[in-house]
Design a protein around this motif. Sequence first.
Motif, PDB file in Angstrom:
ATOM      1  N   ALA A  84      16.938   2.562  -1.488  1.00 28.76           N
ATOM      2  CA  ALA A  84      15.566   2.994  -1.169  1.00 28.76           C
ATOM      3  C   ALA A  84      14.855   3.538  -2.402  1.00 28.76           C
ATOM      4  N   ARG A  85      14.998   2.822  -3.508  1.00 27.89           N
ATOM      5  CA  ARG A  85      14.332   3.253  -4.746  1.00 27.89           C
ATOM      6  C   ARG A  85      12.977   2.588  -4.938  1.00 27.89           C
ATOM      7  N   PHE A  86      12.889   1.290  -4.606  1.00 30.05           N
ATOM      8  CA  PHE A  86      11.650   0.551  -4.834  1.00 30.05           C
ATOM      9  C   PHE A  86      11.308  -0.295  -3.612  1.00 30.05           C
ATOM     10  N   ALA A  87      10.051  -0.198  -3.167  1.00 26.20           N
ATOM     11  CA  ALA A  87       9.539  -1.023  -2.075  1.00 26.20           C
ATOM     12  C   ALA A  87       8.579  -2.025  -2.699  1.00 26.20           C
ATOM     13  N   VAL A  88       9.030  -3.271  -2.819  1.00 27.11           N
ATOM     14  CA  VAL A  88       8.302  -4.285  -3.574  1.00 27.11           C
ATOM     15  C   VAL A  88       7.506  -5.193  -2.636  1.00 27.11           C
ATOM     16  N   SER A  89       6.198  -5.248  -2.845  1.00 28.73           N
ATOM     17  CA  SER A  89       5.356  -6.199  -2.125  1.00 28.73           C
ATOM     18  C   SER A  89       5.588  -7.567  -2.744  1.00 28.73           C
ATOM     19  N   LEU A  90       6.317  -8.431  -2.021  1.00 28.29           N
ATOM     20  CA  LEU A  90       6.770  -9.691  -2.614  1.00 28.29           C
ATOM     21  C   LEU A  90       5.928 -10.895  -2.213  1.00 28.29           C
ATOM     22  N   LEU A  91       5.439 -10.900  -0.983  1.00 28.35           N
ATOM     23  CA  LEU A  91       4.732 -12.080  -0.487  1.00 28.35           C
ATOM     24  C   LEU A  91       3.574 -11.659   0.409  1.00 28.35           C
ATOM     25  N   SER A  92       2.437 -12.331   0.231  1.00 30.77           N
ATOM     26  CA  SER A  92       1.231 -12.066   1.041  1.00 30.77           C
ATOM     27  C   SER A  92       0.753 -10.627   0.887  1.00 30.77           C
ATOM     28  N   TYR A 103       3.524   0.474   0.953  1.00 33.93           N
ATOM     29  CA  TYR A 103       3.241   1.910   0.952  1.00 33.93           C
ATOM     30  C   TYR A 103       3.805   2.579   2.200  1.00 33.93           C
ATOM     31  N   ARG A 104       3.734   1.908   3.326  1.00 32.46           N
ATOM     32  CA  ARG A 104       4.310   2.482   4.547  1.00 32.46           C
ATOM     33  C   ARG A 104       5.818   2.665   4.390  1.00 32.46           C
ATOM     34  N   VAL A 105       6.468   1.644   3.843  1.00 35.12           N
ATOM     35  CA  VAL A 105       7.907   1.725   3.618  1.00 35.12           C
ATOM     36  C   VAL A 105       8.227   2.828   2.613  1.00 35.12           C
ATOM     37  N   ALA A 106       7.445   2.897   1.548  1.00 37.95           N
ATOM     38  CA  ALA A 106       7.668   3.925   0.530  1.00 37.95           C
ATOM     39  C   ALA A 106       7.507   5.329   1.099  1.00 37.95           C
ATOM     40  N   THR A 109      10.549   6.400   3.100  1.00 37.94           N
ATOM     41  CA  THR A 109      11.850   6.479   2.433  1.00 37.94           C
ATOM     42  C   THR A 109      11.848   7.259   1.128  1.00 37.94           C
ATOM     43  N   GLY A 110      10.666   7.544   0.588  1.00 38.94           N
ATOM     44  CA  GLY A 110      10.603   8.175  -0.731  1.00 38.94           C
ATOM     45  C   GLY A 110      10.707   7.182  -1.868  1.00 38.94           C
ATOM     46  N   ALA A 111      10.660   5.886  -1.550  1.00 37.28           N
ATOM     47  CA  ALA A 111      10.724   4.854  -2.580  1.00 37.28           C
ATOM     48  C   ALA A 111       9.405   4.783  -3.350  1.00 37.28           C
ATOM     49  N   VAL A 112       9.443   4.125  -4.488  1.00 37.63           N
ATOM     50  CA  VAL A 112       8.238   3.870  -5.268  1.00 37.63           C
ATOM     51  C   VAL A 112       7.629   2.553  -4.795  1.00 37.63           C
ATOM     52  N   PRO A 113       6.365   2.537  -4.365  1.00 36.29           N
ATOM     53  CA  PRO A 113       5.748   1.269  -3.967  1.00 36.29           C
ATOM     54  C   PRO A 113       5.443   0.430  -5.205  1.00 36.29           C
ATOM     55  N   PHE A 178     -10.782   8.621   5.288  1.00 33.84           N
ATOM     56  CA  PHE A 178     -11.367   8.401   3.962  1.00 33.84           C
ATOM     57  C   PHE A 178     -10.676   7.246   3.242  1.00 33.84           C
ATOM     58  N   CYS A 179      -9.350   7.251   3.253  1.00 36.16           N
ATOM     59  CA  CYS A 179      -8.599   6.193   2.575  1.00 36.16           C
ATOM     60  C   CYS A 179      -8.863   4.836   3.207  1.00 36.16           C
ATOM     61  N   SER A 180      -8.903   4.791   4.529  1.00 39.73           N
ATOM     62  CA  SER A 180      -9.150   3.537   5.230  1.00 39.73           C
ATOM     63  C   SER A 180     -10.536   2.996   4.912  1.00 39.73           C
ATOM     64  N   ALA A 181     -11.515   3.871   4.861  1.00 40.98           N
ATOM     65  CA  ALA A 181     -12.892   3.445   4.616  1.00 40.98           C
ATOM     66  C   ALA A 181     -13.049   2.799   3.247  1.00 40.98           C
ATOM     67  N   HIS A 182     -12.229   3.215   2.291  1.00 39.26           N
ATOM     68  CA  HIS A 182     -12.345   2.690   0.927  1.00 39.26           C
ATOM     69  C   HIS A 182     -11.192   1.761   0.548  1.00 39.26           C
ATOM     70  N   GLY A 183     -10.366   1.417   1.528  1.00 37.33           N
ATOM     71  CA  GLY A 183      -9.259   0.508   1.259  1.00 37.33           C
ATOM     72  C   GLY A 183      -8.258   1.057   0.263  1.00 37.33           C
ATOM     73  N   LEU A 184      -8.039   2.361   0.290  1.00 36.95           N
ATOM     74  CA  LEU A 184      -7.140   3.001  -0.661  1.00 36.95           C
ATOM     75  C   LEU A 184      -5.799   3.323  -0.005  1.00 36.95           C
ATOM     76  N   PRO A 185      -4.690   2.897  -0.587  1.00 40.78           N
ATOM     77  CA  PRO A 185      -3.382   3.268  -0.030  1.00 40.78           C
ATOM     78  C   PRO A 185      -3.122   4.748  -0.244  1.00 40.78           C
ATOM     79  N   LEU A 186      -2.465   5.367   0.729  1.00 41.45           N
ATOM     80  CA  LEU A 186      -2.128   6.783   0.650  1.00 41.45           C
ATOM     81  C   LEU A 186      -0.641   6.923   0.383  1.00 41.45           C
ATOM     82  N   ARG A 187      -0.306   7.572  -0.711  1.00 35.65           N
ATOM     83  CA  ARG A 187       1.088   7.781  -1.076  1.00 35.65           C
ATOM     84  C   ARG A 187       1.471   9.225  -0.765  1.00 35.65           C
TER      85      ARG A 187
END
Length: 251
Positions: A84-92, A103-106, A109-113, A178-187
């Motif tokens: 659970a170190r890295f959550a990699v967006s691999l496809l789509s 970001y949800r997975v991160a 788990t505390g992983a880095v997105p 706020f994050c949703s309105a601007h399409g910003l991921p929340l970490r």
Amino acid sequence: MTLAVLPVRAEGQRLGEHLARGLDAELLRPWEGETSPRELLSVRFGQFSGWVLLMASGIASRFLSGLPESKLRDPAVVVLDEGARFAVSLLSGHEGGANALAYRVANLTGAVPVVTTATEAVKPLTLGIGCRKGVSAATIEEAVTRVLPGRLGHGRLAEVREVATIDLKANEPGLLEFCSAHGLPLRIFAAADLQARPFVNVPSGWVQSVTGALGVCEPCALLASPRGRLIVPKTAHQGVTVAAVEDVWSA
């Protein structure tokens, strides 16, 4: 979004169960049947809109060979290592929502997105935000816009890659809106992580009494962008604190 979690080994079951609960996903257990993980992914690939694969990225790449057809139709795929170190967006990443899923997975788990799509990768700014309970999205936006035009230049909200905050604010409605309105991921960072890395210019006794950390917005921004420099220190406005960090390579 219908989600599946697929560990490659039985040793990943505990992590898989945690993710399945947090994501409201189906946990697949190939070791309990006669179908291999690769065959299971192949057969059920199109049955879910998103996948979390608990395996090495090399294994995931081989498993996915021949399955993707179009970025407009393929399910989102996030790869998470068993540590659970890295959550990699691999496809789509964009169309399928893998960036948001990473970001949800991160956050679970505390992983880095890890997001490598060009639109996000070239954005140099990270915002750390702290707020009192019940603060509205409008107030948060006002606090951010007061900081960005005055300190960073007009229009730089479009250069923000992500927002970071403490786990106590993970479900704060105004911040999520706020994050949703601007399409910003929340970490999200655990309070213990902030306690261990007290990157603050002016410690807050009130924040420490509530969270145990000396501050929220500055350490969150710096943890989210470890190679960055603080260009806007903690700035407070109506119960909201904002700090901004810019990647050094892009400064």
